[in-house]
Design an enzyme around this catalytic site. Structure first.
Site, PDB file in Angstrom:
ATOM      1  N   THR A   1       0.893  -1.151   0.000  1.00  0.00           N
ATOM      2  CA  THR A   1       0.000   0.000   0.000  1.00  0.00           C
ATOM      3  C   THR A   1       0.929   1.198   0.000  1.00  0.00           C
ATOM      4  OG1 THR A   1      -1.983  -0.870   1.089  1.00  0.00           O
ATOM      5  CG2 THR A   1      -1.416   1.348   1.675  1.00  0.00           C
TER       6      THR A   1
ATOM      7  N   ARG B   1     -14.435  -6.743  -1.934  1.00  0.00           N
ATOM      8  CA  ARG B   1     -13.818  -6.559  -0.601  1.00  0.00           C
ATOM      9  C   ARG B   1     -13.227  -5.145  -0.481  1.00  0.00           C
ATOM     10  NH1 ARG B   1      -8.325  -5.179   1.158  1.00  0.00           N
ATOM     11  NH2 ARG B   1      -7.973  -6.153   3.172  1.00  0.00           N
ATOM     12  N   VAL B   2     -13.453  -4.501   0.646  1.00  0.00           N
ATOM     13  CA  VAL B   2     -12.865  -3.179   0.895  1.00  0.00           C
ATOM     14  C   VAL B   2     -11.919  -3.302   2.088  1.00  0.00           C
ATOM     15  CG1 VAL B   2     -13.343  -0.791   1.569  1.00  0.00           C
ATOM     16  CG2 VAL B   2     -14.895  -1.970  -0.011  1.00  0.00           C
ATOM     17  N   GLY B   3     -10.736  -2.730   1.953  1.00  0.00           N
ATOM     18  CA  GLY B   3      -9.758  -2.803   3.041  1.00  0.00           C
ATOM     19  C   GLY B   3      -9.854  -1.617   3.982  1.00  0.00           C
ATOM     20  N   ASP B   4      -8.804  -1.423   4.736  1.00  0.00           N
ATOM     21  CA  ASP B   4      -8.794  -0.354   5.747  1.00  0.00           C
ATOM     22  C   ASP B   4      -8.421   1.022   5.196  1.00  0.00           C
ATOM     23  OD1 ASP B   4      -6.226  -1.565   5.227  1.00  0.00           O
ATOM     24  OD2 ASP B   4      -5.413  -0.278   6.793  1.00  0.00           O
TER      25      ASP B   4
ATOM     26  N   THR C   1      -0.584   0.338   6.829  1.00  0.00           N
ATOM     27  CA  THR C   1      -0.459  -0.696   5.802  1.00  0.00           C
ATOM     28  C   THR C   1      -0.385  -2.049   6.482  1.00  0.00           C
ATOM     29  OG1 THR C   1       0.956  -1.604   4.059  1.00  0.00           O
ATOM     30  CG2 THR C   1       2.058  -0.260   5.718  1.00  0.00           C
ATOM     31  N   GLY C   2      -1.095  -3.017   5.930  1.00  0.00           N
ATOM     32  CA  GLY C   2      -1.112  -4.338   6.541  1.00  0.00           C
ATOM     33  C   GLY C   2      -2.416  -5.033   6.223  1.00  0.00           C
ATOM     34  N   THR C   3      -2.738  -6.029   7.008  1.00  0.00           N
ATOM     35  CA  THR C   3      -3.982  -6.768   6.774  1.00  0.00           C
ATOM     36  C   THR C   3      -5.163  -5.882   7.159  1.00  0.00           C
ATOM     37  OG1 THR C   3      -2.758  -8.754   7.321  1.00  0.00           O
ATOM     38  CG2 THR C   3      -5.156  -8.961   7.227  1.00  0.00           C
ATOM     39  N   GLY C   4      -5.842  -5.379   6.139  1.00  0.00           N
ATOM     40  CA  GLY C   4      -6.860  -4.363   6.337  1.00  0.00           C
ATOM     41  C   GLY C   4      -7.948  -4.733   7.327  1.00  0.00           C
TER      42      GLY C   4
END
Ligand code: ASP
Length: 329
Positions: free
Chosen positions: A198, A226-229, A249-252
């Site tokens: 990201t 799917r929507v992330g953070d 940044t990372g697993t949303g």
């Protein structure tokens, strides 16, 4: 008579000159502190220290280039929101990073992009999710913030809004790169764990205003829709002049569940923690090793990085002469 009209003419000129002076006064009345700080990231995750030197240098070069773009804007008295947008726009056009060109593939072999930009002065925010055709989602996020009464647009509605605003429209395959395709093939074959990546930027300008922004293609193999953070205010992006600005940044999913970015601000505001303490609390005590990282700048210009992954592409530049980019440590 001629003398009178000359006098009137001179008086008008005087009034106009006075007005210009008053207005320029207003422009310069905004106190400039000559202090700025900018931090950037290009994703966190498993970044092997054994990558070829040429690859490492290419990343370092891009990070420096991006940082310089933002620093130049701030050093010339520009606004933090402009610096953040410009840095992220650059990352979106650099195929090495998972944003814009170079975005990862969904499980269906397409690209769906998320982005957000936020101003700490008044909490104004613009975000987009599931964008498929706008070349620079961060530009669209800014349009949402400045030209609509809303905060978050998704999917086709977001793309159509971008078209309406005249932003660059591209085919979805425009975002393809051979590297991301290979990662997707690998993901399909082995159902590999998703990879992080990201881009983000946070800046404090000379007027004391913080801005934060994040842009991403999400996770390789994510399910369509799917929507992330990143576009979720308080999860992957947050800015508040009272405390700090954050980009994650990372697993949303974990950043959303833990409200990571907002909680860093809240820990500072309610518990009196420093930016570094608050970041570390969220990254090292609330999340687990391997989940991701954050970058941040506080209202006084202090900056902090925190990550629980092997590395994070990152950089910082300040008005006091610091200019540094790093991957590991
Ligand atoms: N946080 C992003 C997402 O979950 C991905 C990343 O930062 O690597 O969409």
């Amino acid at each position: 008579m001629k003398y009178l009209s000359l006098k009137i003419f001179a008086a008008i000129i005087l009034i106009l000159a006075f007005q210009t002076l008053v207005n320029s006064d207003k422009i310069f009345a905004q106190t400039r502190s000559n202090k700025y700080t900018i931090v950037i990231h290009g994703g966190a995750g498993t970044i092997s220290k054994n990558i070829p030197d040429s690859v490492k240098q290419a990343y370092i070069g891009s990070l420096k280039y991006a940082l310089k773009i933002g620093q130049d804007i701030l050093a010339n008295g520009g606004k933090s929101v402009d610096a953040v947008e410009a840095v992220i726009k650059y990352f979106e056009s650099d195929p090495k990073f998972n944003a814009g060109i170079g975005a990862v593939f969904t499980s269906a072999g397409t690209h769906e992009l998320d982005a957000c930009i936020m101003k700490g002065k008044d909490l104004s925010t613009g975000a987009v999710a599931g964008v498929k055709h706008i070349a620079h989602p961060i530009e669209l996020a800014r349009m949402v913030m400045e030209k609509t009464p809303h905060v978050l647009f998704t999917g086709d509605g977001a793309d159509q809004l971008g078209k309406k605003f005249g932003l660059k429209w591209v085919k979805n395959s425009y975002f393809d790169t051979p590297q991301r395709k290979a990662a997707w093939e690998k993901w399909k074959a082995k159902m590999d764990k998703e990879k992080h990546g990201t881009v983000g930027c946070v800046a404090l300008d000379e007027y004391g205003n913080i801005a934060a922004g994040t842009s991403t293609g999400g996770l390789t193999g994510k399910m369509p829709g799917r929507v992330g953070d990143s576009p979720i205010v308080g999860a992957g992006t947050y800015a508040n002049n009272k405390t700090c600005g954050i980009s994650g940044t990372g697993t949303g999913e974990l950043f959303i569940k833990n409200n990571v970015a907002f909680n860093i601000s809240a820990l500072m505001e309610y518990k009196g923690m420093s930016l570094q303490q608050a970041e570390d609390e969220m990254i090292h005590h609330r999340l687990k090793p391997g989940d991701g990282g954050v970058i941040g700048v506080d209202k006084d210009g202090n900056y902090a990085f925190s990550f629980n992954t092997e590395g994070m592409f990152r950089g910082v530049a300040t008005s006091s002469g610091k200019f540094e980019v790093k991957i590991w440590e």
